[in-house]
Structures are given as structure tokens and as C-alpha cells.
Scaffold this motif. Structure first.
Motif, PDB file in Angstrom:
ATOM      1  N   THR A  73       0.836  -1.207   0.000  1.00  0.00           N
ATOM      2  CA  THR A  73       0.000   0.000   0.000  1.00  0.00           C
ATOM      3  C   THR A  73       0.864   1.248   0.000  1.00  0.00           C
ATOM      4  N   GLN A  74       1.914   1.238   0.800  1.00  0.00           N
ATOM      5  CA  GLN A  74       2.825   2.376   0.866  1.00  0.00           C
ATOM      6  C   GLN A  74       3.480   2.610  -0.497  1.00  0.00           C
ATOM      7  N   ASP A  75       3.931   1.534  -1.161  1.00  0.00           N
ATOM      8  CA  ASP A  75       4.542   1.655  -2.487  1.00  0.00           C
ATOM      9  C   ASP A  75       3.551   2.190  -3.506  1.00  0.00           C
ATOM     10  N   LYS A  76       2.317   1.695  -3.444  1.00  0.00           N
ATOM     11  CA  LYS A  76       1.289   2.130  -4.394  1.00  0.00           C
ATOM     12  C   LYS A  76       1.047   3.628  -4.270  1.00  0.00           C
ATOM     13  N   TYR A  77       0.934   4.126  -3.048  1.00  0.00           N
ATOM     14  CA  TYR A  77       0.686   5.548  -2.859  1.00  0.00           C
ATOM     15  C   TYR A  77       1.912   6.393  -3.194  1.00  0.00           C
ATOM     16  N   CYS A  78       3.105   5.838  -3.015  1.00  0.00           N
ATOM     17  CA  CYS A  78       4.321   6.561  -3.381  1.00  0.00           C
ATOM     18  C   CYS A  78       4.379   6.724  -4.903  1.00  0.00           C
ATOM     19  N   ILE A  79       4.060   5.665  -5.636  1.00  0.00           N
ATOM     20  CA  ILE A  79       4.033   5.739  -7.100  1.00  0.00           C
ATOM     21  C   ILE A  79       2.991   6.749  -7.556  1.00  0.00           C
ATOM     22  N   ARG A  80       1.824   6.674  -6.977  1.00  0.00           N
ATOM     23  CA  ARG A  80       0.751   7.605  -7.341  1.00  0.00           C
ATOM     24  C   ARG A  80       1.162   9.044  -7.030  1.00  0.00           C
ATOM     25  N   GLY A  81       1.801   9.278  -5.888  1.00  0.00           N
ATOM     26  CA  GLY A  81       2.255  10.616  -5.532  1.00  0.00           C
ATOM     27  C   GLY A  81       3.308  11.124  -6.496  1.00  0.00           C
ATOM     28  N   ALA A  82       4.197  10.222  -6.933  1.00  0.00           N
ATOM     29  CA  ALA A  82       5.225  10.628  -7.900  1.00  0.00           C
ATOM     30  C   ALA A  82       4.588  10.995  -9.235  1.00  0.00           C
ATOM     31  N   GLU A  83       3.598  10.207  -9.661  1.00  0.00           N
ATOM     32  CA  GLU A  83       2.923  10.496 -10.935  1.00  0.00           C
ATOM     33  C   GLU A  83       2.134  11.797 -10.878  1.00  0.00           C
ATOM     34  N   TRP A  84       1.511  12.049  -9.750  1.00  0.00           N
ATOM     35  CA  TRP A  84       0.669  13.244  -9.617  1.00  0.00           C
ATOM     36  C   TRP A  84       1.447  14.473  -9.165  1.00  0.00           C
ATOM     37  N   GLY A  85       2.665  14.253  -8.656  1.00  0.00           N
ATOM     38  CA  GLY A  85       3.472  15.371  -8.197  1.00  0.00           C
ATOM     39  C   GLY A  85       3.098  15.874  -6.824  1.00  0.00           C
ATOM     40  N   PHE A 102      12.581   7.892 -12.489  1.00  0.00           N
ATOM     41  CA  PHE A 102      12.275   7.720 -11.068  1.00  0.00           C
ATOM     42  C   PHE A 102      11.002   6.888 -10.874  1.00  0.00           C
ATOM     43  N   ILE A 103       9.967   7.212 -11.650  1.00  0.00           N
ATOM     44  CA  ILE A 103       8.701   6.480 -11.528  1.00  0.00           C
ATOM     45  C   ILE A 103       8.880   5.031 -11.971  1.00  0.00           C
ATOM     46  N   SER A 104       9.636   4.800 -13.046  1.00  0.00           N
ATOM     47  CA  SER A 104       9.848   3.416 -13.499  1.00  0.00           C
ATOM     48  C   SER A 104      10.644   2.623 -12.463  1.00  0.00           C
ATOM     49  N   GLU A 105      11.617   3.270 -11.790  1.00  0.00           N
ATOM     50  CA  GLU A 105      12.362   2.598 -10.731  1.00  0.00           C
ATOM     51  C   GLU A 105      11.464   2.271  -9.541  1.00  0.00           C
ATOM     52  N   LEU A 106      10.570   3.196  -9.194  1.00  0.00           N
ATOM     53  CA  LEU A 106       9.608   2.920  -8.114  1.00  0.00           C
ATOM     54  C   LEU A 106       8.727   1.730  -8.460  1.00  0.00           C
ATOM     55  N   LYS A 107       8.233   1.708  -9.706  1.00  0.00           N
ATOM     56  CA  LYS A 107       7.354   0.617 -10.135  1.00  0.00           C
ATOM     57  C   LYS A 107       8.113  -0.715 -10.144  1.00  0.00           C
ATOM     58  N   GLU A 108       9.367  -0.678 -10.582  1.00  0.00           N
ATOM     59  CA  GLU A 108      10.177  -1.894 -10.605  1.00  0.00           C
ATOM     60  C   GLU A 108      10.413  -2.412  -9.196  1.00  0.00           C
ATOM     61  N   LYS A 109      10.728  -1.486  -8.293  1.00  0.00           N
ATOM     62  CA  LYS A 109      10.963  -1.858  -6.887  1.00  0.00           C
ATOM     63  C   LYS A 109       9.699  -2.460  -6.274  1.00  0.00           C
ATOM     64  N   ALA A 110       8.534  -1.891  -6.624  1.00  0.00           N
ATOM     65  CA  ALA A 110       7.268  -2.369  -6.061  1.00  0.00           C
ATOM     66  C   ALA A 110       6.743  -3.598  -6.796  1.00  0.00           C
ATOM     67  N   GLY A 111       7.332  -3.923  -7.956  1.00  0.00           N
ATOM     68  CA  GLY A 111       6.871  -5.086  -8.714  1.00  0.00           C
ATOM     69  C   GLY A 111       5.624  -4.810  -9.526  1.00  0.00           C
ATOM     70  N   VAL A 112       5.417  -3.538  -9.890  1.00  0.00           N
ATOM     71  CA  VAL A 112       4.267  -3.120 -10.699  1.00  0.00           C
ATOM     72  C   VAL A 112       4.729  -2.983 -12.134  1.00  0.00           C
ATOM     73  N   LYS A 113       3.871  -3.357 -13.066  1.00  0.00           N
ATOM     74  CA  LYS A 113       4.216  -3.229 -14.497  1.00  0.00           C
ATOM     75  C   LYS A 113       4.307  -1.804 -14.926  1.00  0.00           C
TER      76      LYS A 113
END
Length: 113
Positions: A73-85, A102-113
């Protein structure tokens, strides 16, 4: 259309029969002993259940899943925050290329496509 008013009876505000304590019932030794034996059996069964390896395994799995779900959940919201600024993971001050990286690295770390 005419509405009919209901009239409450003269006892409508008083307490009911449930507020009057009932008579003391006689205690029966056989039932008291039976109840004590059952309570002892239930306490022993509870103690066995609480110390069972299966329950310990389930509690351990539950704690692991709780931590994993919190991290996801924390990773998901971090990715969303990065995308939305917005938020702690905001990438608003980055260049568009750095932001995408940065966003692609976050997604890779979280295991999101």
C-alpha cells in the motif's frame, strides 16, 4: 388526508415488569458441580488451543501478511504521488526524463508493471 393522532395509555411512561427483580432461585449442587467441571474443561481446551503450533503458525503468517500488505500500500501511494506530483514521493522538481526514470524505478521496486 386526515392524520389520526395516537393516544398513549396512562402507563406509557412507566417502567415495565422487566425492571422488577425476580425471586432468588434455589441453587442445586449437582448443577453447580456440572458447571464447574464444564468451565474447567473449557479453560483446558482454550489453553491447548492457544498453545497449538497451528495457531502460532497462523498468527505468524498473519503478521507477515500484514507487513507485506502495508508495504504494498505504501509503495502504491508513493508511485501515485510521484505520478501526480504530490506527497513525499513527488517528482515535480525533476526533469521529465528524470521523472520517468524515477517512476519506473519505483514501479520496478514495487513489482508493478
Amino acid at each position: 388526508m386526515r392524520v389520526k393522532k395516537s393516544k398513549a395509555g396512562f402507563l406509557s411512561g412507566s417502567t415495565g415488569i422487566e425492571s422488577v427483580p425476580g425471586p432468588k432461585l434455589p441453587e442445586i449442587d449437582f448443577l453447580n458441580r456440572f458447571n464447574e467441571e464444564n468451565q474447567k474443561k473449557y479453560a483446558e481446551a482454550d489453553a491447548r488451543f492457544k498453545s497449538s503450533p497451528l495457531l502460532k503458525e497462523f498468527l505468524e503468517r498473519s503478521n507477515i501478511n500484514k507487513e507485506k500488505n502495508r508495504k504494498e500500500t505504501q509503495d502504491k501511494y508513493c508511485i501515485r504521488g510521484a505520478e501526480w506530483g504530490v506527497g513525499d514521493c513527488s517528482a515535480e522538481a525533476m526533469s521529465p526524463e528524470d521523472k520517468e526514470k524515477f517512476i519506473s524505478e519505483l514501479k520496478e521496486k514495487a513489482g508493478v508493471k
